[in-house]
Write a protein that holds these residues in place. Structure first.
Motif: not given
Ligand SMILES: *Cc1c(COP(=O)(O)O)cnc(C)c1O
Length: 420
Positions: A48, A106, A108, A236
């Motif tokens: 994604w 990131s 998270s 995302m």
């Molecule tokens: C992927 C995702 C995260 C976490 O992102 P990372 O970069 O993997 O830590 C948080 N929220 C949503 C909606 C995501 O799709």
């Protein structure tokens, strides 16, 4: 007895069942090239993140140029052009009402920052509001705060004792949206929560569950009426995935706090931002040092990552980029159309450039035996797809062609023939 050939521990990977990793040596556009000379279509944008395509030249050049100038600097007490320019441009593109940009690395972490901003706001203005409202089936990352506000279950069963309590409202299934809105309204009234965190329009890891913009708009209205901070996790959904630059645009919603990551660098380097309203920043602004926002990552606003993100923003200034997203959405609709009448599938759905469909099977759910079987089937077809249990979804980079999509959907049809 572990027999792994590599010392690497891969994410979301059961090494006892899958120890052979596909080795990729090069990426270009929508394609990945393997060490043994195969070409794979990246139908999920490498989890994604890839938006304009792998190794987009404009992004690559920006990275090269910045890497030779300044590639890391402490971000407390220091700043640099790539971060300043990126922040200014982000605020121009983001929903109105957002005034400050906090960098991290990131999705998270951007969620952790959002939660800390919300709690810090209430704490600093002297109000006892600590509870977070979440939506059923949500995913907000794998750190402890991210897991706490995400769906409880398989992914975090072992860590339950570490997670903090939240209040969950039901996912707004089609036709049952009012139940969600009623639940939100009563939680806002009875529990006087600090914030509501939600993935706008599409819940990703929870199974590509989609709901309509009017529901998002109503949820925002309800939060506003109770002064509950509205946190949009666009990690995302941001950067064109749902058909508009950001999903919140479709509901004309201005969140109080918003998280962007994944596509922010076009997928080239890790970077995240958490944007917030002025009063949230202001609640931390004081000669009193105890009101400081105590958060940092070592690589906060890494200059090379910021340069990549700036290059991504350049691409969004070109009308062809959003036109591309619109035409991909139309191509995706055309490609998935025939599945709506295919009795082996259900819940055939699309939001913007994302499609998803559920293969009818007796053992549904993430651990369903069908998941790994599908993944292997697709791998043998040189397709990178990674179903969520029996949910197959297609979220390609925007440079994918109709011929690529035909190949992807032919693979899905054949998988159903072979495995259903
Ligand atoms: C992927 C995702 C995260 C976490 O992102 P990372 O970069 O993997 O830590 C948080 N929220 C949503 C909606 C995501 O799709």
């Amino acid at each position: 007895m572990p027999t792994s050939k590599s010392p690497i521990w891969h994410p979301y990977t059961q090494h006892a069942l899958q120890d052979e990793m596909t080795r990729i040596v090069r990426g270009d556009g929508a394609y990945l090239h393997t060490a043994d000379g195969r070409r794979i279509i990246d139908a999920i944008s490498s989890w994604w993140v890839i938006t304009h395509g792998h190794c987009h030249p404009h992004v690559v050049n920006a990275i090269k140029e910045q890497a030779g100038k300044l590639n890391q600097i402490i971000f407390a007490g220091y700043t640099h052009d790539p971060a300043e320019e990126l922040a200014a441009q982000l605020l121009k593109l983001a929903p109105r009402g957002l005034d400050h940009v906090f960098f991290s690395d990131s999705g998270s972490t951007s969620v952790e920052v959002a939660l800390k901003m919300a709690l810090g706001y209430w704490h600093n203005i002297g109000k006892q509001r600590i509870r977070i409202i979440v939506m059923q089936h949500s995913y907000h990352g794998d750190t402890v705060g991210g897991m706490s506000v995400g769906a409880r279950g398989l992914f975090n069963a072992a860590y339950g004792p570490l997670l903090f309590d939240v209040t969950s409202i039901p996912f707004p299934r089609r036709g049952q949206e009012q139940a969600t809105l009623d639940a939100l309204e009563s939680v806002c009234r009875d529990e006087i929560p600090a914030a509501f965190i939600v993935e706008p329009l599409v819940l990703g890891a929870g199974g590509m569950l989609m709901y309509e913009a009017w529901v998002l708009k109503e949820m925002k209205r309800i939060c506003e009426a109770s002064e509950v901070l509205f946190i949009a996790d666009e990690v995302m959904t941001g950067w064109g995935r749902t058909g508009t630059l950001f999903a919140c645009e479709q509901a004309d919603v201005s969140p109080d706090i918003v998280c962007y990551s994944k596509g922010i660098t076009g997928g080239a380097l890790p970077l995240a931002v958490t944007l917030c309203r002025a009063d949230i920043f202001d609640a931390h602004y004081s000669k009193d040092r105890t009101r400081t926002f105590f958060h940092s990552s070592s690589y906060t606003a890494n200059p090379v990552a910021c340069a990549a993100a700036k290059a991504n923003l350049d691409l969004w200034q070109v009308p062809a980029t959003s036109q591309r997203v619109i035409s991909l959405a139309a191509m995706q609709e055309q490609a998935i159309e025939s599945f709506r009448a295919d009795s082996r599938f259900e819940n055939v759905r699309r939001t913007g450039t994302i499609t998803a469909l559920d293969l009818k099977t007796r053992d549904a759910g993430y651990l369903a035996g069908i998941g790994p079987k599908l993944q292997t089937f697709f791998k043998d077809r040189n397709l990178l797809l990674r179903p969520l249990g029996n949910t197959i979804y297609v979220m390609p980079p925007y440079c994918v062609t109709m011929a690529d999509l035909d190949e992807i959907y032919a693979g899905i049809r054949d998988a159903a023939d072979a495995l259903a």
